[in-house]
Scaffold this motif. Structure first.
Motif, PDB file in Angstrom:
ATOM      1  N   GLN A   1      -5.140   6.230   0.628  1.00  0.00           N
ATOM      2  CA  GLN A   1      -4.663   4.870   0.823  1.00  0.00           C
ATOM      3  C   GLN A   1      -4.838   4.152  -0.513  1.00  0.00           C
ATOM      4  O   GLN A   1      -5.945   4.115  -1.043  1.00  0.00           O
ATOM      5  CB  GLN A   1      -5.487   4.138   1.884  1.00  0.00           C
ATOM      6  CG  GLN A   1      -5.493   4.789   3.240  1.00  0.00           C
ATOM      7  CD  GLN A   1      -6.572   4.202   4.146  1.00  0.00           C
ATOM      8  OE1 GLN A   1      -7.577   3.689   3.691  1.00  0.00           O
ATOM      9  NE2 GLN A   1      -6.346   4.302   5.451  1.00  0.00           N
TER      10      GLN A   1
ATOM     11  N   SER B   1      -4.233   0.507  -2.379  1.00  0.00           N
ATOM     12  CA  SER B   1      -3.933  -0.914  -2.259  1.00  0.00           C
ATOM     13  C   SER B   1      -3.481  -1.398  -3.634  1.00  0.00           C
ATOM     14  O   SER B   1      -4.221  -1.275  -4.602  1.00  0.00           O
ATOM     15  CB  SER B   1      -5.180  -1.668  -1.801  1.00  0.00           C
ATOM     16  OG  SER B   1      -4.949  -3.056  -1.841  1.00  0.00           O
TER      17      SER B   1
ATOM     18  N   ASN C   1       0.451   5.109   1.352  1.00  0.00           N
ATOM     19  CA  ASN C   1      -0.381   5.910   2.244  1.00  0.00           C
ATOM     20  C   ASN C   1       0.147   7.332   2.263  1.00  0.00           C
ATOM     21  O   ASN C   1       1.214   7.589   2.820  1.00  0.00           O
ATOM     22  CB  ASN C   1      -0.354   5.315   3.654  1.00  0.00           C
ATOM     23  CG  ASN C   1      -0.811   3.875   3.662  1.00  0.00           C
ATOM     24  OD1 ASN C   1      -1.984   3.614   3.788  1.00  0.00           O
ATOM     25  ND2 ASN C   1       0.119   2.936   3.495  1.00  0.00           N
TER      26      ASN C   1
ATOM     27  N   VAL D   1      -3.038  -0.686   5.680  1.00  0.00           N
ATOM     28  CA  VAL D   1      -2.966   0.739   5.364  1.00  0.00           C
ATOM     29  C   VAL D   1      -2.884   1.554   6.646  1.00  0.00           C
ATOM     30  O   VAL D   1      -3.252   1.076   7.717  1.00  0.00           O
ATOM     31  CB  VAL D   1      -4.178   1.211   4.509  1.00  0.00           C
ATOM     32  CG1 VAL D   1      -4.150   0.595   3.117  1.00  0.00           C
ATOM     33  CG2 VAL D   1      -5.493   0.925   5.206  1.00  0.00           C
TER      34      VAL D   1
ATOM     35  N   SER E   1       0.852  -1.188   0.000  1.00  0.00           N
ATOM     36  CA  SER E   1       0.000   0.000   0.000  1.00  0.00           C
ATOM     37  C   SER E   1       0.885   1.234   0.000  1.00  0.00           C
ATOM     38  O   SER E   1       2.022   1.208   0.471  1.00  0.00           O
ATOM     39  CB  SER E   1      -0.934   0.026   1.220  1.00  0.00           C
ATOM     40  OG  SER E   1      -0.211   0.209   2.417  1.00  0.00           O
TER      41      SER E   1
END
Length: 160
Positions: A109, A111, A69, A102, A67
């Motif tokens: 965020q 993915s 962030n 996350v 991820s």
């Protein structure tokens, strides 16, 4: 040119601050990074850059997912934790976005699954296919010339 001179030159470019996270064998790992950008809308691809000696490199290779962030200006502490600049007693708690860990309250965020990998110099570029995302309102945490910074709106030029 010297390495320090090159690093100082690159530091003149203001960047957002991100935490890259992945999970291997039930253990979640994170690292602070600023080498991140979008690559493509179709398919939706991003790129992150991880140093050849970073522990995160093999972890992302093992998991095949990560991820990104994007931290808010209120998340300098999180950045410092995952940069190894600040120690915490308690284990950091991640949220989940699908199968990916996350950072809670991040402005964005993402993915991703590893789509491709390229070794360039002393870094590996991971191309990530974005599978899901969450957006929040707020201002980003900025890093420039070795310091954390906040955005400040400039006054618009007066109409002529």
């Amino acid at each position: 040119m010297e390495d320090r001179q090159f690093r100082n030159a690159m530091g003149k470019f203001a960047t957002g601050v991100n935490v890259i996270a992945t999970e291997v064998d039930g253990e979640v790992y994170g690292m602070t990074a600023n080498a991140f950008m979008s690559v493509s809308l179709d398919p939706k691809l991003i790129v992150i850059s991880i140093g050849n000696h970073a522990k995160m490199l093999e972890r992302i290779r093992q998991s095949g997912r990560f991820s990104v962030n994007v931290l808010s200006c209120e998340q300098q502490e999180e950045s410092m934790i995952f940069a190894g600049q600040k120690q915490v007693e308690d284990k950091f708690e991640f949220e989940r976005l699908g199968d990916t860990p996350v950072v809670e309250n991040a402005l964005c965020q993402l993915s991703c699954e590893v789509y491709n990998e390229h070794t360039e110099g002393d870094h590996v570029l991971f191309i990530g296919k974005v599978n899901d995302l969450v957006l929040e309102e707020g201002d980003p945490l900025i890093f420039n010339c070795g310091k954390y910074r906040r955005l400040e709106a400039l006054e618009e030029a007066a109409s002529k």
